[in-house]
Motif scaffolding. Structure first.
Motif, short mmCIF file in Angstrom:
data_model
loop_
_atom_site.label_atom_id
_atom_site.label_comp_id
_atom_site.label_asym_id
_atom_site.label_seq_id
_atom_site.Cartn_x
_atom_site.Cartn_y
_atom_site.Cartn_z
N ARG A 92 0.76 -1.24 -0.03
CA ARG A 92 0.01 0.07 0.06
C ARG A 92 0.81 1.33 -0.10
O ARG A 92 0.39 2.55 -0.14
CB ARG A 92 -0.85 0.01 1.18
N ILE A 119 3.08 4.04 -1.83
CA ILE A 119 3.18 4.24 -3.24
C ILE A 119 4.58 4.05 -3.88
O ILE A 119 4.79 3.58 -5.00
CB ILE A 119 2.79 5.73 -3.46
N ILE A 179 4.72 11.28 -6.46
CA ILE A 179 4.71 10.91 -5.28
C ILE A 179 4.89 12.06 -4.18
O ILE A 179 4.35 12.32 -3.25
CB ILE A 179 5.68 9.79 -5.14
N SER A 232 -1.31 4.54 -0.34
CA SER A 232 -2.09 4.87 -1.88
C SER A 232 -3.58 4.85 -1.44
O SER A 232 -4.18 5.44 -2.13
CB SER A 232 -2.00 3.81 -2.72
#
Lengths: 178, 102
Positions: free
Chosen positions: B28, B30, B82, B94
């Motif tokens: 999860r 990024i 990001i 994310s």
């Protein structure tokens, strides 16, 4: 040469498994570099030495360094000396070092023990042929990737810019009054 | 033709691609997901190299060069995204970015 391929493939799979199971981001990047190096050895054993060099330079060099820079920019506030000390424990680097040592031994074996007269079984597609094809029939692709890189540069600049909010002074007064 | 069997090399490419796909699905963070996409691109390039070796043609290596170019452009734009997400949301989760509002 075949054994070289299988050992490098094993190293690649092991280090990729370590990439997807670690939690610390720096450990992940260490194993990622080892994975790219192993894939470079696989390229070499498949007869693509120029691609092996490109893999090391661009993937293991440029892209990983870019990710490390971003991690450093993000984690800058939480960093302290204690954590720095934790990162230098032998348990951190002994795994990637062992896997890299396997690859180094393979490289030494290829350079020293491989007999040049024995390699006619392996027809290497060398860099000259690749360059001739790249700037001959594939010249349109080269131009397209130039456009792609230009779009990448402009996009990264546009997205990464810190937007400063400029409010007109009348609106500023109104928002202050409201 | 190389002495390495093509089935084993293609199997290696498939395994690496599957590992990258699994990592995209289970992570999860990024940055981890971006790294996994890099693994998958690398596996696809490996498949092209294997095919180019099988038919002793330079086309596979040229495709790998194009994949490399695309990976470089993709990672630069992805890292800029990001950074932007981190500045907006103060997290790298994310799932926190599923609200499509500036």
């Amino acid at each position: 040469m075949e054994l070289t391929f299988y050992i490098a493939a094993t190293v690649a799979i092991l280090s990729t498994v370590m990439v997807i199971t670690r939690y610390n981001m720096i450990h992940v990047l260490l194993y990622l570099v080892v994975s790219f190096l192993a894939v470079a050895v696989v390229f070499f054993s498949l007869g693509a030495p120029f691609m092996a060099a490109l893999e090391i330079i661009i993937y293991a060099g440029a892209i990983v360094v870019l990710i490390i820079f971003v991690i450093m920019m993000i984690n800058l506030s939480q960093e302290d000396v204690q954590r720095e000390k934790e990162w230098l424990q032998p348990a951190v680097w002994v795994g990637p070092a062992l896997l890299s040592a396997v690859l180094l031994a393979e490289l030494a074996y290829i350079i020293t023990a491989a007999n040049p007269t024995q390699t006619e079984a392996l027809v290497a597609v060398d860099a000259k042929v690749v360059g001739l094809a790249l700037f001959g029939p594939y010249i349109l692709g080269v131009q397209l990737s130039g456009i792609l890189l230009m779009a990448g540069i402009v996009g990264a600049y546009h997205l990464g810019r810190q937007k400063k909010k400029v409010i007109h002074r009348f609106l500023q007064e109104r928002s202050a009054a409201a | 033709m190389s002495t390495v069997s093509m089935e084993a090399a293609l199997l290696l490419a498939g395994i690496l691609f599957m590992l990258g796909l699994i990592s995209v699905l289970i992570r999860r963070n990024i940055i981890f997901m971006l790294v996994s996409v890099e693994i998958m691109l690398n596996a696809a390039g490996l498949a092209f190299i294997v095919a180019g070796t099988r038919w002793v043609q330079p086309d596979g290596q040229i495709m790998f060069i194009f994949i490399l170019t695309m990976a470089a452009a993709e990672v630069s734009v992805g890292l800029a995204l990001i950074l932007q997400i981190y500045h907006q949301l103060k997290t790298l989760d994310s799932d926190a970015a599923n609200i499509m509002k500036g």
